[in-house]
Enzyme design. Sequence first.
Site, PDB file in Angstrom:
ATOM      1  N   GLY A 120      -2.729   6.852  -1.324  1.00  0.00           N
ATOM      2  CA  GLY A 120      -3.262   7.437  -0.105  1.00  0.00           C
ATOM      3  C   GLY A 120      -2.214   7.784   0.928  1.00  0.00           C
ATOM      4  CE1 TYR A 164     -10.619  -1.173   7.506  1.00  0.00           C
ATOM      5  CE2 TYR A 164     -11.824  -0.117   9.293  1.00  0.00           C
ATOM      6  CZ  TYR A 164     -10.744  -0.150   8.438  1.00  0.00           C
ATOM      7  OH  TYR A 164      -9.794   0.835   8.504  1.00  0.00           O
ATOM      8  N   GLY A 215      -0.250   5.769   2.465  1.00  0.00           N
ATOM      9  CA  GLY A 215       0.981   5.023   2.232  1.00  0.00           C
ATOM     10  C   GLY A 215       1.917   5.761   1.293  1.00  0.00           C
ATOM     11  N   GLY A 264       0.794  -1.220   0.000  1.00  0.00           N
ATOM     12  CA  GLY A 264       0.000   0.000   0.000  1.00  0.00           C
ATOM     13  C   GLY A 264       0.824   1.266   0.000  1.00  0.00           C
ATOM     14  CB  SER A 293      -8.683   1.355  11.854  1.00  0.00           C
ATOM     15  OG  SER A 293      -9.772   2.245  11.871  1.00  0.00           O
TER      16      SER A 293
END
Length: 371
Positions: free
Chosen positions: A69, A214, A71, A65, A188
């Site tokens: 974004g 998630y 990353g 990643g 997260s």
Amino acid sequence: MTLLIIGSAVFISFKDKAASSPIFTGRVIYDEFQMPINNKFGHHTEAMDVVEGLDLKGKIIVMTGGHSGTGREATKAFVSRGATVIALARDVEWAKRNLKGLPNIEIEYLDLLKPESIETFAQKFLKSNRPIHALINSAGIFSSPLVKNEKGYERIFATNVLGHYELTVKLIPALKKAKGSRIINLASRGHRLSNVIFDDINFEHTEYEGVRAYAQSKTALILLSIKLDELLKNSNIRSFAVHPGPIPSSDLFAATLVGVAPDYKVNIMKSASKFVRLIHYTELLNFFRSPKNIGDIYKTVEEGGATTAWAAVSPELNGKGGLYLEDCNISVVVPNDSDAPFGVRQYALDKESSNRVLEICETMTGIKFKN
């Protein structure tokens, strides 16, 4: 178009409770390990701020990643100080476009849902006889309809957790070779929405909710980080879990669609994310939402990449590990039922649960952890 954009921000703000939420004054739990430190960084720190003054020449950072974004912002910060970043991407052409012009970049194909691609990359890298100073497991997918892979594993858990577990285990020899390395798992604050559903990881009997799937994957990554640190710290490898922040302009939503939606829909989401960043939509949302609690303030991708970069290279974390990080600091601990817009929940730090997550990863991948 301008009126439409402003109107959408106003509409979102009307449905958002951030402005009406009082300043959080709930309980914070003392924990001798999860203790914030005094530093100059915070919620609005950007990735470039974190690496200022650091010399990263000779450092090799492997990152899933790392091309999109938050990353990508971390990647830009690393290479700006001389590090080499090996960006692992399922969509290699997207990675080439996003990283074009940056120095010290290597792009390799890797699909977290395809064990053979993980094995191919790992063997290729190990044969190069190079060390890895930081392995950043940043890629991931968000809430989506229930999809299972060929083994019958729920797609979000298989991608976010199992794929990264397999990659990490296979790269341990290179992490050891650095004689001081770090593993960073992107978690997260969404972990607060669900513990790991230990008796039904794949939603065979539990009613499926994409957000819960998630959330359990992010809780599992925190627990896995704790366990990896315990097992690897004597080899001078430390592990951390990172909450990058609430980031509405992230490419996470586009990445989620890859493989389950037509290419045109994926491209629309990619373009949409790029467009909202271009017009500073995040700042517009924050203006109309007017959140009182700093944890509810949306971050730009530049700010979202900061804690990842800090976790990977900051000397402030030397000698530390097994921690959950946010806002370029060590997070506090809050009760499981807390409505705090920050902090790590107690169940995500439970040692017995961390043992169970490792066992689940070993069983589901068929790959035993070997130090």
